[in-house]
Design an enzyme around this catalytic site. Structure first.
Site, PDB file in Angstrom:
ATOM      1  N   HIS A  18      29.508  38.391 101.063  1.00  0.00           N
ATOM      2  CA  HIS A  18      28.627  37.688 102.011  1.00  0.00           C
ATOM      3  C   HIS A  18      29.336  36.459 102.591  1.00  0.00           C
ATOM      4  CE1 HIS A  18      25.106  39.258  99.362  1.00  0.00           C
ATOM      5  NE2 HIS A  18      25.005  39.910 100.508  1.00  0.00           N
ATOM      6  N   LYS A  42       9.772  43.205  97.194  1.00  0.00           N
ATOM      7  CA  LYS A  42      11.056  43.320  96.504  1.00  0.00           C
ATOM      8  C   LYS A  42      11.031  42.459  95.255  1.00  0.00           C
ATOM      9  CE  LYS A  42      14.710  44.592  99.703  1.00  0.00           C
ATOM     10  NZ  LYS A  42      15.923  44.157 100.388  1.00  0.00           N
ATOM     11  N   ARG A  90      29.703  48.064 104.678  1.00  0.00           N
ATOM     12  CA  ARG A  90      30.742  48.358 103.699  1.00  0.00           C
ATOM     13  C   ARG A  90      31.082  49.835 103.831  1.00  0.00           C
ATOM     14  NH1 ARG A  90      26.991  45.654  99.357  1.00  0.00           N
ATOM     15  NH2 ARG A  90      25.627  46.476 100.945  1.00  0.00           N
ATOM     16  N   SER A 128      25.507  42.630  95.599  1.00  0.00           N
ATOM     17  CA  SER A 128      24.722  41.800  94.672  1.00  0.00           C
ATOM     18  C   SER A 128      24.297  42.638  93.478  1.00  0.00           C
ATOM     19  CB  SER A 128      23.480  41.238  95.367  1.00  0.00           C
ATOM     20  OG  SER A 128      23.842  40.447  96.456  1.00  0.00           O
TER      21      SER A 128
HETATM   22  P1  ADP Z   1      19.574  43.328 101.986  1.00  0.00           P
HETATM   23  O1  ADP Z   1      18.735  43.360 100.757  1.00  0.00           O
HETATM   24  O2  ADP Z   1      18.845  42.847 103.208  1.00  0.00           O
HETATM   25  O3  ADP Z   1      20.418  44.530 102.265  1.00  0.00           O
HETATM   26  P2  ADP Z   1      21.930  41.933 101.008  1.00  0.00           P
HETATM   27  O4  ADP Z   1      21.920  40.529 100.533  1.00  0.00           O
HETATM   28  O5  ADP Z   1      22.201  42.990  99.995  1.00  0.00           O
HETATM   29  O6  ADP Z   1      20.539  42.101 101.714  1.00  0.00           O
HETATM   30  O7  ADP Z   1      22.958  42.109 102.196  1.00  0.00           O
HETATM   31  C1  ADP Z   1      22.802  41.456 103.430  1.00  0.00           C
HETATM   32  C2  ADP Z   1      23.747  42.093 104.438  1.00  0.00           C
HETATM   33  O8  ADP Z   1      25.090  41.859 104.038  1.00  0.00           O
HETATM   34  C3  ADP Z   1      23.603  43.614 104.574  1.00  0.00           C
HETATM   35  O9  ADP Z   1      23.826  43.962 105.923  1.00  0.00           O
HETATM   36  C4  ADP Z   1      24.707  44.135 103.694  1.00  0.00           C
HETATM   37  O10 ADP Z   1      25.163  45.420 104.129  1.00  0.00           O
HETATM   38  C5  ADP Z   1      25.782  43.084 103.930  1.00  0.00           C
HETATM   39  N1  ADP Z   1      26.726  42.972 102.826  1.00  0.00           N
HETATM   40  C6  ADP Z   1      26.467  42.852 101.517  1.00  0.00           C
HETATM   41  N2  ADP Z   1      27.610  42.797 100.789  1.00  0.00           N
HETATM   42  C7  ADP Z   1      28.627  42.904 101.680  1.00  0.00           C
HETATM   43  C8  ADP Z   1      30.058  42.946 101.568  1.00  0.00           C
HETATM   44  N3  ADP Z   1      30.669  42.895 100.385  1.00  0.00           N
HETATM   45  N4  ADP Z   1      30.776  43.067 102.714  1.00  0.00           N
HETATM   46  C9  ADP Z   1      30.157  43.163 103.899  1.00  0.00           C
HETATM   47  N5  ADP Z   1      28.823  43.149 104.075  1.00  0.00           N
HETATM   48  C10 ADP Z   1      28.059  43.016 102.982  1.00  0.00           C
END
Ligand code: ADP
Length: 160
Positions: A18, A42, A90, A128
């Site tokens: 992130h 959630k 990803r 995460s």
């Molecule tokens: P959500 O629950 O809304 O998917 P996340 O916190 O898991 O929220 O992720 C937010 C955004 O960041 C999403 O678009 C996810 O695909 C992207 N994301 C998460 N981890 C990575 C990473 N390692 N590299 C690129 N994008 C990421």
């Protein structure tokens, strides 16, 4: 008019993946708002205030703000006059979900665009969920989350 991008997500917790996205986007847009979701359906490990505080602590760029929001991202964006939603991609697995989300948001707010940004190879496997799994099983968190988060994550999972 200054260009405002909103990066919405759970950030439960923020990872180095992130952080890389936020820093890259902050170099392109005038302002970036990291929007920490507080969704009633959630289950999160950390509260929205904790998640927002962790994002603030992880980002140095001066044009990045952090906000907490429950409800539609597009409504928040209309109020802030923000034009672009940022989402990260990803693996192929993200593609379908992100495509659906982008089209849903387009229906809600045709003037708002979703920009997808590809993960750098060194971060593409970081999520995460994976980080929590790793912490739960006493794996090393080095390089997956900011250093200050490592003990907090282990502590939280121990008491959960
Ligand atoms: P959500 O629950 O809304 O998917 P996340 O916190 O898991 O929220 O992720 C937010 C955004 O960041 C999403 O678009 C996810 O695909 C992207 N994301 C998460 N981890 C990575 C990473 N390692 N590299 C690129 N994008 C990421």
């Amino acid at each position: 008019m200054s260009k405002i991008a909103v990066y919405p997500g759970s950030f439960d917790p923020i990872t180095t993946g992130h952080i890389d996205i936020i820093n890259r986007v902050a170099q392109i847009f005038d302002h970036v708002i990291v929007l920490v979701a507080n969704s009633s359906d959630k289950k999160y490990l950390f509260t929205s205030d904790e998640r927002a505080q962790f994002v603030r602590k992880s980002i140095q760029a001066l044009n990045v703000q952090v906000a907490v929001h429950s409800g539609l991202t597009t409504e928040f964006m209309k109020a802030k006059k923000a034009q672009v939603i940022i989402r990260g991609l990803r693996a192929v697995a993200d593609f379908e979900y992100e495509g659906t989300l982008a089209n849903m948001n387009h229906r809600l707010a045709p003037d708002i665009e979703t920009f997808m940004i590809f993960s750098r190879p060194e971060y593409y496997y970081i999520s995460s969920r994976g980080v929590k799994e790793m912490a739960r099983n006493h794996g090393s968190l080095k390089g997956l989350v900011p250093e200050f988060l490592e003990p907090l994550l282990i502590q939280k999972l121990a008491s959960n």
